[in-house]
Design a protein around this motif. Structure first.
Motif, short mmCIF file in Angstrom:
data_model
loop_
_atom_site.label_atom_id
_atom_site.label_comp_id
_atom_site.label_asym_id
_atom_site.label_seq_id
_atom_site.Cartn_x
_atom_site.Cartn_y
_atom_site.Cartn_z
N ILE A 164 0.82 -1.21 0.00
CA ILE A 164 0.00 0.00 0.00
C ILE A 164 0.85 1.26 0.00
O ILE A 164 0.48 2.28 -0.58
CB ILE A 164 -0.94 0.00 1.22
N GLY A 165 2.01 1.22 0.66
CA GLY A 165 2.88 2.39 0.73
C GLY A 165 4.34 1.98 0.85
O GLY A 165 4.66 0.93 1.41
N PHE A 166 5.22 2.80 0.28
CA PHE A 166 6.65 2.50 0.30
C PHE A 166 7.38 3.44 1.26
O PHE A 166 6.91 4.52 1.56
CB PHE A 166 7.23 2.62 -1.11
N ASP A 216 -12.81 0.19 -6.15
CA ASP A 216 -12.03 1.38 -5.79
C ASP A 216 -11.45 1.34 -4.38
O ASP A 216 -10.66 2.22 -4.02
CB ASP A 216 -12.92 2.63 -5.90
N ILE A 217 -11.80 0.34 -3.57
CA ILE A 217 -11.45 0.36 -2.16
C ILE A 217 -9.94 0.31 -1.93
O ILE A 217 -9.39 1.07 -1.13
CB ILE A 217 -12.14 -0.78 -1.38
N LYS A 218 -9.25 -0.59 -2.65
CA LYS A 218 -7.79 -0.69 -2.45
C LYS A 218 -7.09 0.59 -2.91
O LYS A 218 -6.12 1.03 -2.28
CB LYS A 218 -7.23 -1.91 -3.18
N TYR A 219 -7.57 1.17 -4.01
CA TYR A 219 -6.99 2.44 -4.48
C TYR A 219 -7.23 3.54 -3.46
O TYR A 219 -6.35 4.37 -3.19
CB TYR A 219 -7.60 2.82 -5.84
N LEU A 220 -8.41 3.54 -2.85
CA LEU A 220 -8.74 4.51 -1.82
C LEU A 220 -7.81 4.36 -0.63
O LEU A 220 -7.31 5.36 -0.08
CB LEU A 220 -10.19 4.31 -1.38
N LEU A 221 -7.56 3.13 -0.21
CA LEU A 221 -6.63 2.87 0.90
C LEU A 221 -5.25 3.43 0.59
O LEU A 221 -4.60 4.04 1.44
CB LEU A 221 -6.56 1.37 1.17
N LYS A 222 -4.80 3.25 -0.64
CA LYS A 222 -3.49 3.78 -1.04
C LYS A 222 -3.48 5.31 -0.99
O LYS A 222 -2.49 5.92 -0.61
CB LYS A 222 -3.12 3.26 -2.43
N MET A 223 -4.58 5.93 -1.38
CA MET A 223 -4.70 7.39 -1.32
C MET A 223 -4.57 7.88 0.12
O MET A 223 -3.86 8.86 0.41
CB MET A 223 -6.04 7.85 -1.89
N ASP A 276 -6.39 -1.79 10.72
CA ASP A 276 -7.77 -1.30 10.69
C ASP A 276 -7.89 -0.15 9.71
O ASP A 276 -7.04 0.74 9.66
CB ASP A 276 -8.18 -0.83 12.10
N PHE A 277 -8.96 -0.18 8.91
CA PHE A 277 -9.22 0.89 7.95
C PHE A 277 -10.70 0.91 7.62
O PHE A 277 -11.24 -0.09 7.12
CB PHE A 277 -8.40 0.66 6.67
N HIS A 278 -11.36 2.00 7.94
CA HIS A 278 -12.77 2.16 7.56
C HIS A 278 -13.19 3.61 7.72
O HIS A 278 -12.55 4.38 8.45
CB HIS A 278 -13.68 1.24 8.37
N PRO A 279 -14.27 4.02 7.04
CA PRO A 279 -14.75 5.40 7.16
C PRO A 279 -15.58 5.56 8.42
O PRO A 279 -16.18 4.61 8.93
CB PRO A 279 -15.62 5.58 5.92
N TYR A 280 -15.63 6.79 8.94
CA TYR A 280 -16.46 7.10 10.07
C TYR A 280 -17.85 7.57 9.65
O TYR A 280 -18.81 7.39 10.35
CB TYR A 280 -15.83 8.21 10.93
#
Length: 372
Positions: free
Chosen positions: A264-266, A308-315, A363-367
């Motif tokens: 997801i990130g480097f 789009d979820i994985k791309y959103l996580l990367k953003m 953990d990753f989710h919108p509020y």
């Protein structure tokens, strides 16, 4: 004062508009940040809800409060001032002038229904001449990480040794000999990568096919157990859950079985999404694969399409990438957390993000979610 906090939100804040601020001469903000400052106003979820309600009222007050601010990357501010803007902000009454481009504006926070991620660009990947070239490219990338002594993610480490074994590189070196002392589960995963490469390149030998099939089936059953355990958490009556959520379970299994691990990130610490956490996120927070009455209708469902979820996580991770790496450099044994009032804001939503010290997204989710 030229601008109240309510007017700033009404004209610029609700639209996440990029602005240039000019401060009153000799004010605290002027002395600390200079005459001008470019960036975007920031708000917590509760603050946005409060301002949205105020804008609907007949009498709108004019208050002088501090408003948090995200400075542009071209601003030459030190870490202390960036943190001050992020945590405390700018006094509204010290702002003399606000400038911005006159373009179309949308309040993405208040937008309802399924959203699309804006400004996505499709890049054509270079053509690769078969599996042999692809596997050598994969090994070259992983070998560059290994030589730089940067940490691997768990799956990267397995792929590295599997590809190196398959390509027959450095098999007589000490580091390769040491791998043989690893636990049996790790060595089976390495062997599966090696045999998978041979299968892809059509170089697998007849006596290896049975072993390859056995390891492949074991991997499928391992993933099935993870998915089944997540389903069991979805309700007290597993038979009822299975009956009522057939479509979601089918979609969950379909997307999970092809997933291994995603980078997801480097950085010095690579940030990655493991299979186990992938299953959890998709079973709990993605509408198309959300399972169980106790979770159905929660306000933590993503307002984006499944793909789009994985791309959103990367953003989201990219937005706080420097902060993540700085945190692990200073606190290598503590998880990175952006939760509650410190949630990460992207495209009208606030996201909870928790990353373990090894770089695994926990953990990753919108509020917030705006339903039709």
């Amino acid at each position: 004062m030229n601008f109240s906090a309510e007017e700033i939100y009404s004209m610029y804040g609700q639209y996440d508009t990029f602005v240039t601020l000019e401060f009153q001469y000799n004010s605290d903000e002027y002395n600390r940040f200079g005459n001008r400052l470019m960036g975007v106003f920031l708000y917590t979820l509760e603050e946005r809800k409060q301002y949205e309600e105020i804008l609907e009222s007949e009498q709108i007050p004019r208050t002088d409060t501090k408003i948090k601010f995200s400075p542009s990357s071209i601003e030459k501010l030190n870490a202390e001032n960036i943190e001050l803007l992020d945590r405390y902000g700018i006094q509204a009454s010290t702002i003399n002038v606000i400038s911005s481009f006159n373009g179309p504006r949308k309040n993405r926070f208040a937008e309802k229904g399924t959203k699309e991620i804006p400004n996505q660009i499709t890049i054509q990947a270079p053509k690769i001449d078969g599996w042999q070239e692809l596997n050598r490219l994969r090994f070259g990338f992983l070998n560059s990480i290994y030589k730089s002594k940067k940490p691997f993610t768990p799956n990267q480490e397995i792929e590295y040794w599997g590809l190196r074994t398959h390509l027959g590189l450095g098999l007589d070196l000490e580091d390769f000999s040491n791998i043989k002392n690893r636990d049996a589960e790790f060595l089976k995963k390495v062997r599966l990568v090696e045999l998978d490469c041979k299968f892809q390149e059509l170089s697998i030998e007849e006596e290896q096919i049975q072993e390859f099939a056995k390891l492949k089936v074991e991997n499928i059953f391992y993933k099935k157990d993870i998915v089944d355990n997540e389903i069991k958490k979805s309700g007290d009556n597993i038979n009822l859950v299975t009956e009522n959520f057939k479509t979601q379970i089918e979609e969950l299994r379909k997307c999970c079985y092809s997933f291994e691990e995603d980078i997801i990130g480097f950085g010095k610490i690579p940030i990655y999404l493991s299979f186990e956490r992938f299953v959890h996120i998709y079973a709990r927070h993605v509408a198309e694969t959300q399972i169980g009455e106790r979770f159905s209708g929660e306000k933590t469902v993503f307002q984006y399409k499944f793909d789009d979820i994985k791309y959103l996580l990367k953003m989201v991770v990219e937005t706080v990438s420097d902060e993540i790496q700085s945190h692990f450099e200073q606190n290598p044994e503590l998880p990175f957390r952006r939760i509650g009032k410190r949630a990460v804001y992207i495209d009208g939503h606030y996201y909870r993000l928790v990353i373990e010290p090894n770089g695994s997204i926990q953990d990753f989710h919108p509020y917030n979610i705006n339903e039709e």
